[in-house]
Scaffold this motif. Sequence first.
Motif, PDB file in Angstrom:
ATOM      1  N   PHE A   1      14.095  25.856 -30.406  1.00  0.00           N
ATOM      2  CA  PHE A   1      15.310  25.210 -30.563  1.00  0.00           C
ATOM      3  C   PHE A   1      15.763  25.676 -32.048  1.00  0.00           C
ATOM      4  O   PHE A   1      14.946  26.192 -32.675  1.00  0.00           O
ATOM      5  N   TRP A   2      17.153  25.358 -32.085  1.00  0.00           N
ATOM      6  CA  TRP A   2      17.741  25.682 -33.616  1.00  0.00           C
ATOM      7  C   TRP A   2      17.506  24.523 -34.362  1.00  0.00           C
ATOM      8  O   TRP A   2      17.763  23.388 -34.026  1.00  0.00           O
ATOM      9  N   ALA A   3      17.259  24.762 -35.714  1.00  0.00           N
ATOM     10  CA  ALA A   3      17.018  23.492 -36.724  1.00  0.00           C
ATOM     11  C   ALA A   3      17.893  24.031 -37.914  1.00  0.00           C
ATOM     12  O   ALA A   3      17.823  25.321 -38.486  1.00  0.00           O
ATOM     13  N   ASP A   4      18.696  23.082 -38.570  1.00  0.00           N
ATOM     14  CA  ASP A   4      19.248  23.343 -39.736  1.00  0.00           C
ATOM     15  C   ASP A   4      18.225  23.590 -40.905  1.00  0.00           C
ATOM     16  O   ASP A   4      17.198  23.279 -40.931  1.00  0.00           O
TER      17      ASP A   4
ATOM     18  N   ALA B   1       9.952  20.862 -41.636  1.00  0.00           N
ATOM     19  CA  ALA B   1       9.478  19.775 -40.766  1.00  0.00           C
ATOM     20  C   ALA B   1       9.778  20.148 -39.406  1.00  0.00           C
ATOM     21  O   ALA B   1       8.524  19.729 -38.635  1.00  0.00           O
ATOM     22  N   ALA B   2      10.386  20.652 -38.774  1.00  0.00           N
ATOM     23  CA  ALA B   2      10.684  20.991 -37.573  1.00  0.00           C
ATOM     24  C   ALA B   2       9.653  22.037 -36.823  1.00  0.00           C
ATOM     25  O   ALA B   2       9.035  21.734 -35.939  1.00  0.00           O
TER      26      ALA B   2
ATOM     27  N   ARG C   1      10.104  18.626 -26.882  1.00  0.00           N
ATOM     28  CA  ARG C   1      11.234  17.966 -27.283  1.00  0.00           C
ATOM     29  C   ARG C   1      11.449  17.422 -28.695  1.00  0.00           C
ATOM     30  O   ARG C   1      10.585  16.811 -29.072  1.00  0.00           O
ATOM     31  N   TRP C   2      12.111  18.052 -29.560  1.00  0.00           N
ATOM     32  CA  TRP C   2      12.304  17.721 -30.847  1.00  0.00           C
ATOM     33  C   TRP C   2      13.437  16.922 -31.085  1.00  0.00           C
ATOM     34  O   TRP C   2      14.644  17.329 -30.656  1.00  0.00           O
ATOM     35  N   ARG C   3      13.486  16.006 -31.834  1.00  0.00           N
ATOM     36  CA  ARG C   3      14.636  15.036 -31.962  1.00  0.00           C
ATOM     37  C   ARG C   3      14.791  15.025 -33.690  1.00  0.00           C
ATOM     38  O   ARG C   3      14.029  14.918 -34.455  1.00  0.00           O
ATOM     39  N   ALA C   4      16.033  15.216 -34.093  1.00  0.00           N
ATOM     40  CA  ALA C   4      16.367  15.139 -35.525  1.00  0.00           C
ATOM     41  C   ALA C   4      16.059  13.925 -36.276  1.00  0.00           C
ATOM     42  O   ALA C   4      15.532  13.724 -37.403  1.00  0.00           O
ATOM     43  N   ASP C   5      15.703  12.624 -35.491  1.00  0.00           N
ATOM     44  CA  ASP C   5      15.086  11.502 -36.090  1.00  0.00           C
ATOM     45  C   ASP C   5      13.653  11.201 -36.160  1.00  0.00           C
ATOM     46  O   ASP C   5      12.828  10.503 -36.562  1.00  0.00           O
ATOM     47  N   GLY C   6      12.952  12.598 -35.904  1.00  0.00           N
ATOM     48  CA  GLY C   6      11.578  12.847 -36.113  1.00  0.00           C
ATOM     49  C   GLY C   6      10.727  12.092 -34.832  1.00  0.00           C
ATOM     50  O   GLY C   6       9.640  11.762 -34.640  1.00  0.00           O
TER      51      GLY C   6
END
Length: 198
Positions: free
Chosen positions: A158-161, A167-168, A191-196
Amino acid sequence: MKKVMATLLAVAMAGTASTASAEGFTGDTKLACEAILCLSTGSRPSECSPPIRKYFSITARRMSDTIKARKNFLNLCPAASQDDSMRSLVDSIANGAGRCDAATLNASQRVWRRDDGSRTVVRNSLPSHCGSYGGHGYIDPENATVARYVGDPERGGFWADPADYDAALARYNSQLRDGNGWNGNGEGGVRWRADGGR
């Protein structure tokens, strides 16, 4: 980034010298110059809120018309047409800003997997407009503006900012090591979520 700031300051000083007002630019001209500065870095102070809000409020029915209108707004800044580098910066910002963040790339780069069509993957190929935006010589290289890819498309990549990338990547690798990721038969995926994951 320093080149952009120097160019904009030189134009601002020339502009104030030629007008009766010592205030400098006002209105949309000021917002356009500020937007160029703010969209040239991923680290944006609170002073960037008004110009960024103005820039992203410019929308049209078709994306090509939105890009054209945003470019016209940025061109209100006298520095925007000062030289070829500034013209290409404005073009890169108009085509890339707001289209190269993680949320947008995760949506726009999602495709159905060709072999069985039962799941999607997020492609790891950066669109050319994002490459031009993030790779422009006047964009701040230390505070990236374009998302980075984490992992492997076939293993839940996935793409991460930029601010979230380290961290991602650590979370992605940890999930793979712990066996919570891709299981080798095309099912699962990280499955990665921005809220960790909270």
